[in-house]
Design a protein around this motif. Structure first.
Motif, PDB file in Angstrom:
ATOM      1  N   SER A 150      20.072  27.494  68.630  1.00 47.08           N
ATOM      2  CA  SER A 150      18.766  27.823  68.069  1.00 47.08           C
ATOM      3  C   SER A 150      17.647  27.140  68.831  1.00 47.08           C
ATOM      4  O   SER A 150      16.516  27.604  68.828  1.00 47.08           O
ATOM      5  N   LYS A 151      17.960  26.018  69.451  1.00 50.10           N
ATOM      6  CA  LYS A 151      16.932  25.343  70.222  1.00 50.10           C
ATOM      7  C   LYS A 151      16.456  26.274  71.335  1.00 50.10           C
ATOM      8  O   LYS A 151      15.263  26.513  71.492  1.00 50.10           O
ATOM      9  N   ASN A 178      13.264  20.020  58.914  1.00 47.76           N
ATOM     10  CA  ASN A 178      13.447  18.857  59.766  1.00 47.76           C
ATOM     11  C   ASN A 178      12.058  18.547  60.308  1.00 47.76           C
ATOM     12  O   ASN A 178      11.465  19.421  60.933  1.00 47.76           O
ATOM     13  N   ALA A 238      18.122  26.433  60.150  1.00 46.31           N
ATOM     14  CA  ALA A 238      19.272  25.668  60.666  1.00 46.31           C
ATOM     15  C   ALA A 238      19.962  24.847  59.577  1.00 46.31           C
ATOM     16  O   ALA A 238      21.148  24.535  59.696  1.00 46.31           O
ATOM     17  N   TYR A 239      19.220  24.511  58.506  1.00 52.56           N
ATOM     18  CA  TYR A 239      19.774  23.620  57.477  1.00 52.56           C
ATOM     19  C   TYR A 239      20.071  24.339  56.160  1.00 52.56           C
ATOM     20  O   TYR A 239      20.247  23.680  55.137  1.00 52.56           O
ATOM     21  N   SER A 249      25.447  24.604  64.309  1.00 48.49           N
ATOM     22  CA  SER A 249      25.425  23.202  64.725  1.00 48.49           C
ATOM     23  C   SER A 249      25.566  22.226  63.565  1.00 48.49           C
ATOM     24  O   SER A 249      26.324  21.271  63.638  1.00 48.49           O
ATOM     25  N   ARG A 271      28.388  24.658  70.593  1.00 48.78           N
ATOM     26  CA  ARG A 271      27.315  25.598  70.891  1.00 48.78           C
ATOM     27  C   ARG A 271      27.541  27.015  70.407  1.00 48.78           C
ATOM     28  O   ARG A 271      28.170  27.828  71.079  1.00 48.78           O
TER      29      ARG A 271
END
Ligand code: PLP
Length: 412
Positions: free
Chosen positions: A108-109, A187, A217-218, A248, A257
Motif C-alpha cells: 500500500s505504501k 496511523n 491498512a488497519y 502487512s 509484501r
C-alpha cells in the motif's frame, strides 16, 4: 550533466526516524547496560500465520516442477486471489465490489504513492495533520507543492488537523479540494471514523467531484461493531473513492509484501476540457505498464488468509496485538497520562504531560524508562504535544515497558 527532479530538494530530509535512531544510539552508548524497549516502530513482530506458510511452501514446490511452474502472472493479480478478496472483504460486508475492481500489488505504501501517476498536476490536495508521511512526500516529489515552512507544512496542500479538540475527526473543508487522503483506523493517532463522519466525506466528495483516497491498512484491528471497515460500506462511495488495503498489518506481511487497491469501475475523473474518463482504465494501464505483478508464491500465501484456518490465525494475531494495546492504554492511564486510540487500532496516541513537547517527552521516556516512542510532531504540526506508542511488540516487552513507566512516573 543530467538534470534532477528538484522537487526532491524540497523534502524535509527524512527527519523523524533518523533523528530517533540518533538519540537512541547516543543514549545506548552512554548507558551500555540499559535494556532499551522500542515501542516506536510501526512494524509487526509476530511470525506469519501457519496457513500462509503452508500455502507458500506448496507454491514453492509447484514452481520447481515443469507442469506447475509459473512465469509472469497477470499484472493485476491472479483471479483466484482477486475473487476471494472481493467476496470476503467486500461482498460479505454488503459492498458491491467485484474481483475486476481489485488490483493486487506489493504494498500500500507504493500504491498510495503510485496513484498520483494517473491524476493531473493541478488538483487541490487535502491531507490530515498528523499524517502518514507517504501521502505528503509523494505529492512533494510530483511537484504538487511549494516549499515547506518552519512548521514543516508545504505550501499548496490543505491540512486538516486531527486532534483531541475535534475528537480526531478531520473536519470537512470549507474550500473545494479535488483529492483527499483519509486513513482510518488512523496511523498515527489510532482514531477511527464513524459511519456518519465517513458519510459526510462521501457527500462532500460527490458534491465537489472530488476523490477520496481511503487507506484502510488497519481495518482488521477494528473491535467496535459500529465502525465501518471499508469506505464502500458508505452509500455513494463507489462514485468517489479508491481504497487501499494491505496484508502487512493483519497477516504480518510487512516483509512478505502483498496488498491491493480497489478502483471501482464507475469512478470518473475529467480532462482539462471537461471530458469524463474512467479512472479504472487509467490505473489498469498504469499497472500493466509499470508493474509486473506480485510473486505467485506470495499471492498463494495471501489467498490462505481467507481459509478458515487462515482467518482464525489472523484473528489470533490481531487479538494478540490488541491485548498489548489494552495493556498500554490501561497502564498509562494509571500513570496519570491521557491516552487516545488503541481500541480499534494498534497505536496508542499519548498526550504529553506537564506541557512537554513531543521531543521532550520522547527524551524523558528514553532516559528515565528506556522506552522508545515516536514523537507526534514528526507526523505533522498538529501532532505536537503527542507521542505514539505501538502495540507491535512481544507481550513481555510491553509489560516490562509499562512496569518501568508506571514505577518511574506519576503524572496524577
Ligand atoms: C503499514 C501501513 C500501510 C501498509 O503498507 P505496505 O506497503 O502495504 O506494507 C499502509 N498505510 C499505512 C498508514 C500504514 O501504516
Amino acid at each position: 550533466m543530467a538534470r534532477i527532479n528538484e522537487n526532491y530538494l524540497k523534502l524535509k530530509a527524512g527527519y523523524l526516524f533518523p533523528e530517533i535512531a540518533r538519540r537512541v544510539k547516543a543514549f545506548a552508548e552512554a548507558n551500555p547496560t540499559a535494556k532499551i524497549i522500542r515501542l516506536g516502530i510501526g512494524d509487526v513482530t509476530e511470525p506469519l500465520p501457519e496457513a500462509c506458510i503452508k500455502a507458500m511452501k506448496a507454491a514453492v514446490e509447484e514452481m520447481g516442477v515443469r507442469e506447475t511452474f509459473r512465469g509472469y502472472g497477470p499484472e493485476q493479480g491472479y483471479p483466484w486471489l482477486r475473487e476471494k478478496i472481493a467476496i470476503h472483504d467486500y461482498q460479505s460486508r454488503g459492498c458491491d465490489i467485484s474481483a475486476e475492481e481489485i488490483f493486487v500489488s506489493d504494498g500500500s505504501k507504493c500504491d498510495t504513492g503510485n496513484i498520483l501517476d494517473i491524476f493531473g498536476d493541478d488538483n487541490k490536495i487535502a491531507v490530515t495533520d498528523p499524517v502518514y508521511p507517504v501521502y505528503v512526500d509523494t505529492n512533494v516529489m510530483a511537484g504538487h507543492t511549494g516549499k515547506a515552512n518552519e512548521k514543516g507544512e508545504y505550501e499548496g496542500l490543505v491540512y486538516l488537523p486531527i486532534t483531541a479538540e475535534n475528537n480526531f475527526t478531520a473536519a470537512i473543508p470549507e474550500e473545494k479540494v479535488d483529492l483527499i487522503y483519509l486513513c482510518f483506523p488512523n496511523n498515527p493517532t489510532g482514531a477511527t471514523a464513524t459511519r456518519e463522519h465517513l458519510q459526510a466525506w462521501v457527500d462532500y466528495a460527490r458534491d465537489n467531484e472530488a476523490i477520496i483516497l481511503f487507506d484502510a491498512a488497519y481495518e482488521a484491528f477494528i473491535t467496535e461493531p459500529s465502525i465501518p471497515h471499508s469506505i464502500y460500506e458508505i452509500p455513494g462511495a463507489k462514485d468517489c473513492a479508491i481504497e487501499f488495503r494491505s496484508f502487512s498489518k493483519n497477516a504480518g506481511f510487512t516483509g512478505t509484501r502483498c496488498a491491493f487497491t480497489v478502483v471501482p469501475k464507475n469512478l470518473k475523473g475529467k480532462t482539462r476540457d471537461g471530458q469524463q474518463v474512467d479512472i479504472w482504465q487509467l490505473w489498469y494501464r498504469r499497472q500493466s505498464t509499470k508493474f509486473n505483478g506480485v510473486s505467485y508464491i506470495v499471492q498463494r500465501g495471501a489467498e490462505a488468509v481467507y481459509t478458515e484456518e487462515g482467518k482464525a490465525q489472523v484473528a489470533a494475531l490481531v487479538k494478540f496485538y490488541m491485548e498489548n494495546a489494552r495493556i498500554i492504554r490501561e497502564e498509562l492511564t494509571k500513570a496519570g497520562l491521557k491516552v487516545y486510540g488503541g481500541v480499534n487500532a494498534p497505536y496508542v496516541w499519548v498526550k504529553t504531560p506537564e506541557g512537554l513537547s513531543s521531543w521532550e517527552f520522547f527524551d524523558k521516556l528514553l532516559q528515565q524508562a528506556h522506552v522508545v516512542g515516536t514523537p507526534g510532531a514528526g507526523f505533522g504540526a498538529a501532532g505536537e504535544g503527542y507521542l505514539r506508542l505501538s502495540a507491535f511488540n512481544s507481550r513481555e516487552n510491553v509489560i516490562e515497558a509499562m512496569n518501568r513507566i508506571t514505577s518511574t512516573f506519576n503524572f496524577n
